[in-house]
Design an enzyme around this catalytic site. Structure first.
Site, mmCIF file in Angstrom:
data_model
loop_
_atom_site.group_PDB
_atom_site.id
_atom_site.type_symbol
_atom_site.label_atom_id
_atom_site.label_comp_id
_atom_site.label_asym_id
_atom_site.label_seq_id
_atom_site.Cartn_x
_atom_site.Cartn_y
_atom_site.Cartn_z
ATOM 1 N N GLU A 145 0.818 -1.214 0.000
ATOM 2 C CA GLU A 145 0.000 0.000 0.000
ATOM 3 C C GLU A 145 0.852 1.264 0.000
ATOM 4 O O GLU A 145 0.438 2.303 -0.486
ATOM 5 C CB GLU A 145 -0.907 0.010 1.229
ATOM 6 C CG GLU A 145 -1.880 -1.131 1.202
ATOM 7 C CD GLU A 145 -2.602 -1.295 2.508
ATOM 8 O OE1 GLU A 145 -3.797 -1.570 2.445
ATOM 9 O OE2 GLU A 145 -1.988 -1.135 3.572
ATOM 10 N N ASP A 151 -12.262 -8.102 2.325
ATOM 11 C CA ASP A 151 -12.829 -9.433 2.598
ATOM 12 C C ASP A 151 -14.052 -9.274 3.481
ATOM 13 O O ASP A 151 -14.357 -8.174 3.940
ATOM 14 C CB ASP A 151 -11.788 -10.323 3.300
ATOM 15 C CG ASP A 151 -11.275 -9.689 4.586
ATOM 16 O OD1 ASP A 151 -10.222 -9.043 4.543
ATOM 17 O OD2 ASP A 151 -11.961 -9.808 5.621
#
Ligand code: SAH
Length: 259
Positions: free
Chosen positions: A19, A223
């Protein structure tokens, strides 16, 4: 180090390397400081002074990193950008959640103190500062509107990103990767307004609150915090969450008033 620090510096925390990588190439006048086994990358992003750092995963790593950003670099606000598991069917993988409230779901000193309360503080929830929250919400909305510039139509299809939504509300943090529906359901029962779970945000929030510092936690849903949570997790972080972080933060800094 303090005399080389510019006022109005933003601390940028990432939990995962993938990231941080996208943003790193945009940083100007880069200087790297190695402290406590971490690289603190100081410089400017789109004209604004920043210090970015990889905290590592979990509450202790996040709290310790936050404290270093405050004490070594005198940051005056903190932003974490990362991924989280959804705890509400309204939030789909690829959606973005911004923490208006942060709570540590694994703190429990009951019956001495109510569950979720940080003992002796009377607090269980930490609140993002309104102005920073609004600015980041606006940046995220602009990013969502420009998704087609950041992803090919094949990617939008592959990761089902055609109808991405922004949610704002409660995020809970704990030292656990939640991948079990029964754990998830118990948590949701105790916290009906819970939107997402992750492992760092509320630790950053607690340290910032102690120092009266504004913070905001931005999370892409990676998720559903159930048995499928680990599937393609890293591919998602690399291909979706990393470009999201870059796009949102670019929008934020480009539109931020320079001091
Ligand atoms: N095994 C992973 C480790 C990632 S841990 C790896 O391959 O690198 C998960 C990271 O994503 C944490 O930083 C946490 O903040 C966030 N996260 C995403 N989904 C989560 C979930 N379901 N439960 C807890 N944290 C989650």
């Amino acid at each position: 180090m303090s005399n080389s620090i510019k006022p109005n510096t933003t601390g940028l925390i990432f939990a995962m390397r993938e990231e941080q990588e996208g943003l790193q190439s945009f940083i100007q006048n880069k200087k790297v400081h190695h402290i406590a086994k971490r690289d603190f990358i100081q410089g400017e992003l789109w004209g604004h002074p920043v210090v970015m750092v990889l905290s590592g995963i979990g509450k202790v790593a996040a709290a310790s990193t936050t404290s270093l950003l405050i004490h070594h670099f005198q940051v005056n606000q903190l932003i974490l950008s990362g991924v989280a598991g959804s705890t509400d069917p309204v939030l789909k993988v690829g959606d973005i959640v911004i923490g208006k409230e942060l709570l540590q779901h694994d703190i429990d000193a009951s019956p001495l103190f109510p569950r979720f309360e940080i003992p002796l503080t009377g607090k269980s929830r930490f609140f993002a500062q309104k102005d920073l929250l609004n600015e980041v919400q606006n940046a995220t909305t602009r990013f969502i509107q420009s998704m087609k510039q950041h992803f090919s139509s094949a990617q939008l299809d592959e990761f089902q990103l055609q109808n991405v939504k922004l949610h704002t509300g409660l995020i809970a943090s704990g030292d656990q990767f939640i991948h079990d529906s029964s754990v998830l359901n118990q948590l949701k029962q105790a916290l009906p307004d819970l939107l997402a779970v992750e492992m760092e945000g509320a630790a950053i929030a607690q340290v910032c609150e102690e120092h009266d510092l504004a913070f905001v936690i931005i999370r892409t849903i990676s998720d559903s915090a159930n048995e499928t949570a680990h599937i393609d997790f890293l591919s998602f972080v690399k291909n979706v969450a990393a470009p999201y972080s870059l796009g949102i933060l670019k929008n934020y800094f480009e539109n931020r008033i320079k001091s």
